[in-house]
Design an enzyme around this catalytic site. Structure first.
Site, mmCIF file in Angstrom:
data_model
loop_
_atom_site.group_PDB
_atom_site.id
_atom_site.type_symbol
_atom_site.label_atom_id
_atom_site.label_comp_id
_atom_site.label_asym_id
_atom_site.label_seq_id
_atom_site.Cartn_x
_atom_site.Cartn_y
_atom_site.Cartn_z
ATOM 1 C CE LYS A 1 -14.099 3.581 0.452
ATOM 2 N NZ LYS A 1 -14.168 4.067 -0.910
ATOM 3 C CB THR A 2 -15.957 -0.102 -4.075
ATOM 4 O OG1 THR A 2 -14.926 0.689 -3.479
ATOM 5 C CG2 THR A 2 -16.068 0.268 -5.539
ATOM 6 C CG ASP B 1 -16.091 6.525 -2.472
ATOM 7 O OD1 ASP B 1 -16.242 6.209 -1.276
ATOM 8 O OD2 ASP B 1 -15.328 5.906 -3.244
ATOM 9 C CD GLU B 2 -12.281 7.271 0.128
ATOM 10 O OE1 GLU B 2 -12.375 7.525 1.342
ATOM 11 O OE2 GLU B 2 -11.671 6.283 -0.312
ATOM 12 C CD GLN C 1 -9.887 3.849 5.753
ATOM 13 O OE1 GLN C 1 -9.055 3.643 4.880
ATOM 14 N NE2 GLN C 1 -11.063 3.235 5.764
ATOM 15 N NE ARG D 1 -4.653 0.787 4.208
ATOM 16 C CZ ARG D 1 -5.929 0.867 3.856
ATOM 17 N NH1 ARG D 1 -6.283 0.661 2.613
ATOM 18 N NH2 ARG D 1 -6.861 1.145 4.755
#
Length: 693
Positions: free
Chosen positions: A31-32, A217-218, A248, A587
């Site tokens: 996504k970044t 973002d987020e 998330q 993770r």
């Protein structure tokens, strides 16, 4: 621009530049890269003025990383883009409009500690006892209200109790005081821009013209104030691109509202939704486990992570006998990884609660494997644990000036530095300890507390002594009154210390404060582990979000622990726990190990919990489960016989001290042995003693 490194969905997300876009980006889906490439694409390919672009992230670290990536693509033009956190954006609005909001140019920002200081002063002015009206609790209540866009006046309408009415009074005075001081707090950086825009439509229009393109973002972590601010800024052009993942969303306890991302299509009816489901981080087996778990949540947007990566090994599932066996098992596998050439920094041990780190820390110390605890202090280095140990040391040795200095004002007893300084002068001139020099004032009240605990401790086990200290000192009450997440964690850690005393008693049988203090001093020295970067990482799952490791161990997967007991009564809370498990699983890059225990001592109590429901939600074909559990040989049999009975005068034989006579019975036995050993206190029913018939 070279867009060949993007997959089809990433490319689609970058190419759509106008109108509302919701990018549902699964864990590890790049996504970044999409966000930064999209910003560069707007400037390079669509000729959008960099000044017209606003990119919002949640942390300074994320904002810095985004700036660096865009700089590498575009060069110095990146500095003309407004890339900031919500709070730094709010500060920009305040700086440019301070007069309209009634502030002078030199307004100051109060940090969290400053805010607490102001509230303490207000409580004093209102003659309110801070022990009853905890300043930190009131601070958090005011902060939560402000983030829900309530001021003191609107909060008062919901004040249904005397306590809430008091908070309203403090809230009102707080608002007046910081305004008089030409100050704002952190919450104001979000709240005041909304007030500014509502009352001044022309100012809002100016910013809508300036920031024609918004990227957030987020988005799943936005609270009410952040949500409204974004909605206002994007209302005119609706060129808003939000990136997030409902799966998330794990910060509900901080006020984050996952419904904001679920409602995006209602807020922006013509929005385009793009799913980023290809994962670049994990093996296929790890993703299959993640998908199996998260699909059980009802309140989510359907998506399924997949990868071109290899299947990788199956996920290891181990059911330990107890928490000691759990630590032993993890250490065995960690040592194997290190022996095979893996770096320690590629290994992470994740857990639901801070208190779970202790057994892992002690096992790592025993194996001499360096480690770091992220998002928290080492167990024995936490303030509340050091305070408790200082109380124990002072009860054992009243001449211990260092321990006395640490706890004489813990919790706060209004014993200031000047009082302690005078006490030190008096002790020096009299040639005594600080404790002996105490004969008046608040410090005498403290001395009486220590004397009382010392006297009662003579017939108590170490675990009961810890309970007594927490009660009589006021530490427990202070933390309970605080009603904050931080205070809850501190209480959990103090309760977990009772697991240490309980283990010591059961393993040794002897109730000896001096031996116990020596024992813990050996495991609590962690200086040598501080400066090494190649270390195993221990962290709570909340702290792990955004990180990745080659090898991940998730411990404590039991009902009541993960999912946590506090979430059991609410389906929303269970769904957040499941999202937390999803975050933990994703993770891992190469290997994932899931562990729980048949029985566990936590907070001084042994519990037998069934395996977590999250384990049951995984298809068995992805799991490599161990053989049925048996008691490991290194674990001693239960050392306490709960049914043993004794009378004063009974003759006994002890494994170490030989023959003795019981001279006192309470929750512990007082036994007179030979002159060599004298009077010894032993746990009642301990296997090291036998009655002589």
């Amino acid at each position: 621009m070279d867009l060949t490194k993007l997959n089809d969905k990433q490319l689609e997300a970058v190419n759509i530049t106008d109108g509302p876009i919701l990018i549902l980006a699964g864990a590890g889906s790049g996504k970044t890269r999409v966000l930064t490439t999209k910003v560069a694409y707007l400037i390079n390919e669509k000729n959008i003025d960099p000044h017209n672009i606003l990119a919002i992230t949640f942390t300074n670290k994320a904002a810095k990383e985004m700036k660096e990536r865009i700089f590498n693509m575009l060069g110095s033009v990146a500095y003309n883009i407004q890339i900031s956190t919500f709070h730094s954006l709010g500060l920009l609005f305040l700086k440019e409009n301070y007069e309209t909001l009634g502030f002078q140019k030199n307004f100051t920002i109060l940090d969290s500690d400053d805010t607490l200081t102001v509230i303490k002063k207000i409580l004093k002015e209102l003659n309110l006892d801070p022990k009853i009206y905890n300043p930190r609790t009131i601070k958090n209540k005011i902060s939560s209200a402000k983030n829900e866009l309530m001021n003191a006046e609107s909060y008062s309408k919901f004040a249904s109790s005397d306590y809430e009415q008091i908070i309203t009074d403090v809230f009102r005075k707080y608002e007046r005081k910081i305004k008089q001081n030409n100050s704002v707090d952190f919450d104001d950086l979000l709240v005041l821009p909304i007030k500014l825009f509502k009352e001044n439509p022309k100012i809002l229009q100016r910013y809508q013209e300036r920031f024609k393109y918004l990227l957030v973002d987020e988005y799943q972590d936005t609270n009410e104030a952040q949500y409204i601010l974004i909605k206002m800024l994007s209302a005119k052009y609706k060129n808003i691109c939000v990136v997030g993942d409902i799966d998330q969303s794990i910060y509900g306890f901080r006020g984050a509202n996952y419904r904001n991302i679920l409602n995006f299509e209602k807020d922006y009816p013509n929005s385009k939704v793009i799913l980023l489901e290809e994962n670049y981080r994990s093996t296929s087996n790890i993703l299959n486990v993640a998908n199996d778990i998260i699909k059980n949540n009802k309140k989510r947007k359907e998506k399924n992570l997949w990868t071109k990566n290899e299947d990788g090994p199956k996920i290891k599932y181990h059911r330990s006998y107890d928490e000691k066996d759990e630590a032993h098992y993890v250490m065995d596998r960690v040592k194997r990884l290190i022996a095979s050439g893996e770096k320690k920094e590629d290994i992470a041990i994740l857990y639901r609660t801070n208190a779970q780190s202790r057994n892992m820390e002690e096992a790592l110390l025993r194996e001499n494997i360096p480690y770091k605890v992220v998002g928290s202090f080492y167990f024995y280095n936490r303030k509340e644990i050091k305070d408790l140990i200082s109380y124990l040391k002072l009860i054992y040795n009243q001449n211990d000036d260092v321990s006395l200095m640490r706890v004489i004002n813990v919790p706060k007893r209004q014993i200031g530095p000047k009082t302690i300084e005078n006490l030190a002068v008096k002790a020096t001139s009299n040639g005594t300890s600080l404790y002996e020099a105490i004969d008046s004032g608040k410090e005498l009240e403290f001395k009486k507390i220590i004397e009382k605990i010392k006297k009662e401790s003579e017939n108590l086990s170490l675990t009961d002594l810890v309970d007594l200290i927490l009660k009589e000192s006021g530490i427990k009450k202070e933390l309970e009154n605080e009603k904050t997440l931080e205070a809850e964690v501190r209480l959990e850690n103090l309760e977990e210390f009772k697991s240490i005393t309980k283990n010591f008693e059961e393993n040794n049988g002897v109730i000896s404060l001096d031996e116990f203090l020596m024992e813990i001093s050996l495991v609590s020295d962690i200086e040598e582990h501080k400066n090494n970067t190649d270390v195993v990482t221990l962290m709570t799952i909340h702290s792990a979000k955004g990180l990745e490791f080659k090898h991940v161990f998730i411990i404590g997967l039991e009902e009541g622990l993960f999912p946590h007991v506090n979430s059991m009564d609410c389906s929303d809370d269970i769904e957040e726990e499941r999202r937390l498990c999803y975050v933990a699983v994703t993770r891992a890059k190469e290997t994932l190990t899931l562990i729980n225990a048949k029985r566990r001592m936590l907070y001084g109590n042994t519990q037998a919990n069934p395996p977590s429901r999250f384990i049951e939600e995984i298809d068995n074909k992805y799991l490599d489960s161990d053989a049925p559990i048996e008691k490991p040989k290194f674990i001693k049999e239960d050392m306490i016989d709960e049914n043993a009975t004794y009378s004063v005068g009974d003759k006994v034989i002890h494994d170490t001290y030989g023959e003795g006579i019981i001279v006192g019975i309470g929750s512990i036995l007082t036994i007179a042995f030979s002159r060599k050993y004298g009077i010894v206190k032993i746990m009642k029913g301990h296997k090291s003693i036998r009655k002589v018939e």
